[in-house]
Design a protein around this motif. Structure first.
Motif, PDB file in Angstrom:
ATOM      1  N   TYR A 161      -8.982  69.598 -70.797  1.00  0.00           N
ATOM      2  CA  TYR A 161      -8.286  69.097 -69.604  1.00  0.00           C
ATOM      3  C   TYR A 161      -9.207  68.236 -68.737  1.00  0.00           C
ATOM      4  O   TYR A 161      -8.763  67.280 -68.127  1.00  0.00           O
ATOM      5  CB  TYR A 161      -7.744  70.259 -68.765  1.00  0.00           C
ATOM      6  CG  TYR A 161      -6.705  71.075 -69.479  1.00  0.00           C
ATOM      7  CD1 TYR A 161      -5.481  70.521 -69.838  1.00  0.00           C
ATOM      8  CD2 TYR A 161      -6.935  72.408 -69.805  1.00  0.00           C
ATOM      9  CE1 TYR A 161      -4.521  71.266 -70.499  1.00  0.00           C
ATOM     10  CE2 TYR A 161      -5.976  73.170 -70.454  1.00  0.00           C
ATOM     11  CZ  TYR A 161      -4.773  72.591 -70.807  1.00  0.00           C
ATOM     12  OH  TYR A 161      -3.827  73.336 -71.464  1.00  0.00           O
ATOM     13  N   ASP A 188     -11.410  70.629 -61.400  1.00  0.00           N
ATOM     14  CA  ASP A 188     -10.109  70.750 -60.735  1.00  0.00           C
ATOM     15  C   ASP A 188      -8.961  70.616 -61.736  1.00  0.00           C
ATOM     16  O   ASP A 188      -8.008  71.407 -61.709  1.00  0.00           O
ATOM     17  CB  ASP A 188     -10.001  69.673 -59.645  1.00  0.00           C
ATOM     18  CG  ASP A 188      -8.688  69.743 -58.892  1.00  0.00           C
ATOM     19  OD1 ASP A 188      -8.360  70.839 -58.395  1.00  0.00           O
ATOM     20  OD2 ASP A 188      -7.989  68.730 -58.812  1.00  0.00           O
ATOM     21  N   SER A 189      -9.040  69.639 -62.631  1.00  0.00           N
ATOM     22  CA  SER A 189      -7.991  69.465 -63.649  1.00  0.00           C
ATOM     23  C   SER A 189      -7.897  70.696 -64.539  1.00  0.00           C
ATOM     24  O   SER A 189      -6.815  71.092 -64.973  1.00  0.00           O
ATOM     25  CB  SER A 189      -8.292  68.252 -64.546  1.00  0.00           C
ATOM     26  OG  SER A 189      -8.207  67.074 -63.812  1.00  0.00           O
ATOM     27  N   ARG A 192      -6.397  73.735 -62.777  1.00  0.00           N
ATOM     28  CA  ARG A 192      -4.963  73.557 -62.579  1.00  0.00           C
ATOM     29  C   ARG A 192      -4.167  73.868 -63.841  1.00  0.00           C
ATOM     30  O   ARG A 192      -3.048  74.359 -63.773  1.00  0.00           O
ATOM     31  CB  ARG A 192      -4.727  72.106 -62.179  1.00  0.00           C
ATOM     32  CG  ARG A 192      -3.365  71.888 -61.631  1.00  0.00           C
ATOM     33  CD  ARG A 192      -3.210  70.489 -61.100  1.00  0.00           C
ATOM     34  NE  ARG A 192      -1.830  70.301 -60.764  1.00  0.00           N
ATOM     35  CZ  ARG A 192      -1.369  70.126 -59.549  1.00  0.00           C
ATOM     36  NH1 ARG A 192      -2.190  70.082 -58.536  1.00  0.00           N
ATOM     37  NH2 ARG A 192      -0.083  69.975 -59.339  1.00  0.00           N
ATOM     38  N   SER A 193      -4.756  73.561 -65.010  1.00  0.00           N
ATOM     39  CA  SER A 193      -3.994  73.682 -66.257  1.00  0.00           C
ATOM     40  C   SER A 193      -4.282  74.957 -67.038  1.00  0.00           C
ATOM     41  O   SER A 193      -3.510  75.335 -67.908  1.00  0.00           O
ATOM     42  CB  SER A 193      -4.262  72.461 -67.149  1.00  0.00           C
ATOM     43  OG  SER A 193      -3.731  71.296 -66.573  1.00  0.00           O
ATOM     44  N   ASN A 194      -5.407  75.616 -66.789  1.00  0.00           N
ATOM     45  CA  ASN A 194      -5.736  76.829 -67.542  1.00  0.00           C
ATOM     46  C   ASN A 194      -6.107  77.937 -66.571  1.00  0.00           C
ATOM     47  O   ASN A 194      -7.184  77.914 -65.970  1.00  0.00           O
ATOM     48  CB  ASN A 194      -6.896  76.554 -68.510  1.00  0.00           C
ATOM     49  CG  ASN A 194      -7.171  77.735 -69.418  1.00  0.00           C
ATOM     50  OD1 ASN A 194      -6.876  78.875 -69.077  1.00  0.00           O
ATOM     51  ND2 ASN A 194      -7.742  77.474 -70.571  1.00  0.00           N
TER      52      ASN A 194
ATOM     53  N   LYS B 160      -3.619  68.956 -74.571  1.00  0.00           N
ATOM     54  CA  LYS B 160      -4.418  69.216 -73.370  1.00  0.00           C
ATOM     55  C   LYS B 160      -4.887  67.973 -72.622  1.00  0.00           C
ATOM     56  O   LYS B 160      -4.829  67.921 -71.399  1.00  0.00           O
ATOM     57  CB  LYS B 160      -5.600  70.114 -73.706  1.00  0.00           C
ATOM     58  CG  LYS B 160      -5.136  71.522 -74.099  1.00  0.00           C
ATOM     59  CD  LYS B 160      -6.279  72.490 -74.244  1.00  0.00           C
ATOM     60  CE  LYS B 160      -5.737  73.883 -74.558  1.00  0.00           C
ATOM     61  NZ  LYS B 160      -6.840  74.862 -74.649  1.00  0.00           N
ATOM     62  N   TYR B 161      -5.394  66.979 -73.358  1.00  0.00           N
ATOM     63  CA  TYR B 161      -5.948  65.803 -72.663  1.00  0.00           C
ATOM     64  C   TYR B 161      -4.905  65.120 -71.790  1.00  0.00           C
ATOM     65  O   TYR B 161      -5.209  64.597 -70.726  1.00  0.00           O
ATOM     66  CB  TYR B 161      -6.499  64.795 -73.671  1.00  0.00           C
ATOM     67  CG  TYR B 161      -7.660  65.317 -74.482  1.00  0.00           C
ATOM     68  CD1 TYR B 161      -8.861  65.646 -73.865  1.00  0.00           C
ATOM     69  CD2 TYR B 161      -7.559  65.482 -75.850  1.00  0.00           C
ATOM     70  CE1 TYR B 161      -9.930  66.134 -74.602  1.00  0.00           C
ATOM     71  CE2 TYR B 161      -8.618  65.968 -76.596  1.00  0.00           C
ATOM     72  CZ  TYR B 161      -9.804  66.289 -75.970  1.00  0.00           C
ATOM     73  OH  TYR B 161     -10.854  66.771 -76.698  1.00  0.00           O
ATOM     74  N   GLY B 162      -3.666  65.120 -72.249  1.00  0.00           N
ATOM     75  CA  GLY B 162      -2.632  64.375 -71.533  1.00  0.00           C
ATOM     76  C   GLY B 162      -1.827  65.206 -70.550  1.00  0.00           C
ATOM     77  O   GLY B 162      -0.871  64.702 -69.962  1.00  0.00           O
ATOM     78  N   LYS B 163      -2.216  66.464 -70.348  1.00  0.00           N
ATOM     79  CA  LYS B 163      -1.410  67.325 -69.482  1.00  0.00           C
ATOM     80  C   LYS B 163      -1.683  67.144 -67.984  1.00  0.00           C
ATOM     81  O   LYS B 163      -0.744  67.184 -67.183  1.00  0.00           O
ATOM     82  CB  LYS B 163      -1.590  68.793 -69.892  1.00  0.00           C
ATOM     83  CG  LYS B 163      -0.596  69.745 -69.240  1.00  0.00           C
ATOM     84  CD  LYS B 163      -0.468  71.031 -70.040  1.00  0.00           C
ATOM     85  CE  LYS B 163       0.497  72.016 -69.395  1.00  0.00           C
ATOM     86  NZ  LYS B 163      -0.092  72.719 -68.239  1.00  0.00           N
ATOM     87  N   PRO B 164      -2.947  66.949 -67.567  1.00  0.00           N
ATOM     88  CA  PRO B 164      -3.189  66.871 -66.121  1.00  0.00           C
ATOM     89  C   PRO B 164      -2.334  65.814 -65.402  1.00  0.00           C
ATOM     90  O   PRO B 164      -1.814  66.081 -64.318  1.00  0.00           O
ATOM     91  CB  PRO B 164      -4.692  66.552 -66.030  1.00  0.00           C
ATOM     92  CG  PRO B 164      -5.263  67.247 -67.232  1.00  0.00           C
ATOM     93  CD  PRO B 164      -4.227  67.026 -68.316  1.00  0.00           C
ATOM     94  N   ASP B 167       1.188  67.222 -65.134  1.00  0.00           N
ATOM     95  CA  ASP B 167       1.203  68.329 -64.167  1.00  0.00           C
ATOM     96  C   ASP B 167       1.251  67.810 -62.735  1.00  0.00           C
ATOM     97  O   ASP B 167       1.887  68.394 -61.867  1.00  0.00           O
ATOM     98  CB  ASP B 167      -0.072  69.184 -64.309  1.00  0.00           C
ATOM     99  CG  ASP B 167       0.040  70.192 -65.450  1.00  0.00           C
ATOM    100  OD1 ASP B 167       1.164  70.495 -65.871  1.00  0.00           O
ATOM    101  OD2 ASP B 167      -1.016  70.680 -65.910  1.00  0.00           O
ATOM    102  N   ARG B 168       0.552  66.714 -62.499  1.00  0.00           N
ATOM    103  CA  ARG B 168       0.415  66.241 -61.127  1.00  0.00           C
ATOM    104  C   ARG B 168       1.489  65.257 -60.703  1.00  0.00           C
ATOM    105  O   ARG B 168       1.856  65.198 -59.534  1.00  0.00           O
ATOM    106  CB  ARG B 168      -0.954  65.576 -60.945  1.00  0.00           C
ATOM    107  CG  ARG B 168      -2.093  66.562 -60.898  1.00  0.00           C
ATOM    108  CD  ARG B 168      -3.327  65.825 -60.470  1.00  0.00           C
ATOM    109  NE  ARG B 168      -4.458  66.705 -60.324  1.00  0.00           N
ATOM    110  CZ  ARG B 168      -5.426  66.824 -61.216  1.00  0.00           C
ATOM    111  NH1 ARG B 168      -5.380  66.129 -62.327  1.00  0.00           N
ATOM    112  NH2 ARG B 168      -6.441  67.629 -60.984  1.00  0.00           N
TER     113      ARG B 168
END
Lengths: 255, 255
Positions: A161, A188-189, A192-194, B160-164, B167-168
């Motif tokens: 992330y 921070d990322s 937020r995700s894990n 995972k790489y594309g989730k932040p 999410d935001r």
């Protein structure tokens, strides 16, 4: 889980670690994962750990109590070494690897009997007087790789992330203050995700050739600066994407 | 690896898939992972696949050739169903699950003998006349979950790489054009960090209640819009972080 970032720059080092450990989502605790050994004017060495906490704590204990370390030579010269006595960062990385293998010898079979893997990893970084600053990533087999100008950061634990921001904005020439900021945005990322990565955070900043710790700081959940950039960053991401042009091939369709 | 994103909004659907498959880093190919079934005015159904390509292709073949599907009732009423004949999106999801289980029956044992796991997953979305638009994520066991206003996107493959960014910046109220942009930014982060996700991309956009595909488009490596926002986004990230304040507790130290 865990997330630790080690940034290796021309100007120095930034090490940032979360503190959450968990044995299932219903069993969450707080443990320090960043350890620092300092003799001002002589050496600064920092170690961050991920993986099985029982293994990583034992490794740190061994590094403090001392490990039998034999130098190659005409006749074998063995002595008890710690991170405060090893003469070089390369040997510091070897010492950590040695400690991992000691723990493996003692614990691996019993872990396997419980279907648990021998899972541990480390980021080791620092500088010893008269020698260059270095950073290593050490694996559960006790072997290791070194950061370079081409690949100036290591991550252990939940690395994905928080990687895009580092890939895009960090390089070996980044200044220390910016590097601290980037490490916090990357964290921070991930936070937020894990949810198995958690506050508080432990930060260490080292300026090259200073041989003293510049900053060693715990960042608590109510840290105003961290809360502030976390919010500003989320807003900046939303604003930035809103400012990007819309796909021209959407014109006349849904636009 | 693979990266597919399904975005479920009040206004419609965006489905985006990469096309890279690999059997080791030394064996990379391009395969379409997004399939669309359309009867204009009657139904639009799109399916994206991740995991073992032999499994997912067989599932798509079964969905086209038809699967025995029995409705519960006083007496069992069985017929051969495809994604063009099932009467509801719920039954479409059941049909995909049924197809997965058919393949499992035939292939799982042989795969296991080769130490290969039965690994496959799907995002299914669409709308059938007179019914509401829906989106499902279907697992390798053939069971599935549905997207909701609370959780309005699904990812399969390298998520995972594309989730932040999602999410935001993404929610169920996002408009379609913005959603297309966000899906491309999410893909861009993934392409950059995982080389087993690759161009070209396949995109489908569906506007709620239209019962026709709004846009179905292949985005090639030389697509000017994608290259443009990729570059603008990297620059925006760098500029945004540069604009954030530096840690006040660094003042008087490294600043």
């Amino acid at each position: 889980m865990t997330y630790c970032i080690g940034l290796y720059m021309a100007d120095g080092l930034v090490m940032l670690a979360d503190t959450r450990t968990n044995a299932g989502v219903d069993n969450i605790s707080t443990f320090r994962k960043l350890s620092v050994w300092e003799q001002p004017g002589e050496r600064v060495i920092a170690l961050m750990t991920a993986g099985n906490l029982a293994i990583s704590q034992t490794v740190v204990n061994l590094l403090n109590e001392g490990i039998e370390f034999c130098e190659r030579g005409e006749q074998e010269d063995c002595s008890l070494q710690t991170l405060l006595t090893v003469p070089s960062m390369f040997q510091a990385a070897q010492l950590v690897g040695r400690a991992v293998r000691e723990v493996h010898k003692v614990d691996a079979e019993a872990l396997e009997a419980q279907s648990a893997t021998f899972d541990v990893s480390f980021i080791l970084a620092g500088q010893i007087k008269g020698r260059r600053m270095r950073m290593f990533q050490i694996y559960s087999a006790g072997n290791f790789i070194e950061a370079t100008e081409d690949t100036p950061f290591f991550q252990i634990g939940e690395n994905k992330y928080g990687k895009p921001i580092l890939d895009r904005a960090f390089n070996h020439g980044t200044d220390l203050a910016t590097a601290v900021k980037l490490s916090l945005l990357s964290m921070d990322s991930t936070l937020r995700s894990n949810m198995s990565v958690g506050m508080p955070l432990d930060l260490m900043v080292y300026g090259k050739d200073s041989l003293t710790v510049e900053i060693q700081k715990r960042i608590d959940p109510d840290d105003r600066y961290f809360a502030n950039i976390s919010q500003l960053w989320a807003q900046a991401l939303r604003d930035s994407q809103a400012a990007l042009p819309k796909p021209p091939w959407l014109e006349g369709t849904i636009c």
